[in-house]
Design an enzyme around this catalytic site. Structure first.
Site, PDB file in Angstrom:
ATOM      1  CE  LYS A  11      -1.373  12.069  65.157  1.00  0.00           C
ATOM      2  NZ  LYS A  11      -2.632  12.415  64.450  1.00  0.00           N
ATOM      3  CG  ASP A  12       4.015  16.272  72.038  1.00  0.00           C
ATOM      4  OD1 ASP A  12       3.626  15.097  72.106  1.00  0.00           O
ATOM      5  OD2 ASP A  12       5.166  16.628  72.347  1.00  0.00           O
TER       6      ASP A  12
END
Length: 345
Positions: free
Chosen positions: A45-46
């Site tokens: 998700k970064d």
């Protein structure tokens, strides 16, 4: 100077592939895991947090005093909070009550304001974490709602990064990619890029028992009778995300809580990879797929392992939690003695 960065965001992306040697020994194909836990926020998700926020900055949608609001099962929240710290924005997150206490503590440690919402209500219920996030965004001045479930930049982040990385890391030899689908961005963006390079690459989505995505992919219809509570976080949905490109997915495999939990722990025990719950889910999906599909020796399979197991120590890695779910007693793989802890009195 080498391997030196201006801030933590420079570490996002270019995560490694690691060959699996034991849990997939009965599958003739070569199987690699893409370890997204090597991102600084310890998850895939970064990529979307940075991509969506920087695109909003370029368009002038985010100002120095902006408040970033989002719905999250945990990982997206960590990533958004991390990006907000570096860039100086306030962060407000809505999570479901399936989210463990240590994840909420992590979010708060990164400066986020957290709203905990019931997971058992429909997506359109005003108490759901989807609707709570929307309401907060409406009521908060200078707010920007990330809306990962319906944001095309969620797909684009992986089209720009994860897909090209897999193609280059495998020298274009990849034949199959498996990934869990929650928002759908990881698999959709990756699949879109890989299919452009070679349309014969098989794209397999992983869904949860209790979710509607597999049936919707096969029939184009939502079957609400399939919806029931389940424990795997960040996998499956009770709504259809706009960031999910069903036409890029060849097949869905549905997995359950119990076998995904055992597989998660097996990967740690046999491969020394401490993955999250979805690590076990995607590996279980491969094993189920292999039961009905024939792999060749020259097939090259990539499993996307989305996050790190440190966020699940009191859940899937906890003997107590496993016993509370009835998993240890019902285990038909005879792992009980391996997973139990001996207490010397």
């Amino acid at each position: 100077m080498t391997n030196v960065y201006d801030n933590i965001l420079g570490l996002i992306g270019n995560t490694p592939l690691v060959k699996l040697n034991h849990v997939t020994k009965d599958i003739p194909a070569t199987v690699y895991a893409k370890l997204e836990s090597y991102n600084p926020g310890h998850s895939t998700k970064d990529r979307i947090a940075l991509h969506i926020i920087e695109n909003a900055e370029k368009k002038g949608l985010i100002k120095p005093d902006s408040v970033i609001v989002e719905t999250t099962s945990g990982n997206t929240g960590f990533s958004i909070a991390m990006v907000c710290i570096v860039k100086g924005y306030k962060c407000i997150l809505a999570v479901s009550d399936k989210t463990k206490a240590e994840k909420i503590a992590y979010l708060k440690a990164l400066g986020a304001t957290v709203y905990v919402c019931p997971a058992s209500v429909p997506a359109d219920d005003p108490r759901s974490y989807y609707e709570v996030a929307k309401r907060i965004a409406r009521e908060t001045p200078n707010s920007v709602y990330i809306n990962q479930y319906f944001n095309e930049l969620n797909i684009d982040a992986h089209y720009q990064t994860t897909g090209p990385e897999l193609w280059n890391q495998t020298d274009g030899k990849i034949t199959h990619v498996f990934a869990c689908t929650g928002t759908g961005g990881t698999l959709s963006g990756t699949a879109k890029y890989l299919k452009e390079q070679n349309p014969n690459i098989k794209v397999i989505g992983v869904d949860a028992d209790g979710s509607i995505l597999k049936t919707y992919h096969e029939t184009g219809k939502i079957n609400k009778t399939e919806i029931h509570p389940y424990q795997i976080e960040g996998l499956g949905k009770n709504l259809i995300p706009g960031a999910l490109l069903f036409d890029k997915i060849d097949e869905y495999i549905r997995v359950n809580d119990e076998m995904s939990a055992y597989r998660t722990r097996e990967i740690a025990l046999k491969e020394a990879i401490m993955g999250g719950y979805t690590t076990g889910a995607v590996t279980q999906a491969l094993i189920q797929y292999a039961n009905s599909h024939e792999f060749k020796n020259d097939d090259l399979v990539v499993l996307i392992f989305p996050d790190h197991g440190s966020r699940y120590i009191t859940k899937v890695y906890s003997d107590k939690w496993m016993e509370e779910q009835g998993f240890i007693n019902n285990c038909f793989h005879n792992y009980d003695e391996i997973f139990k802890t001996e207490i010397i009195k």
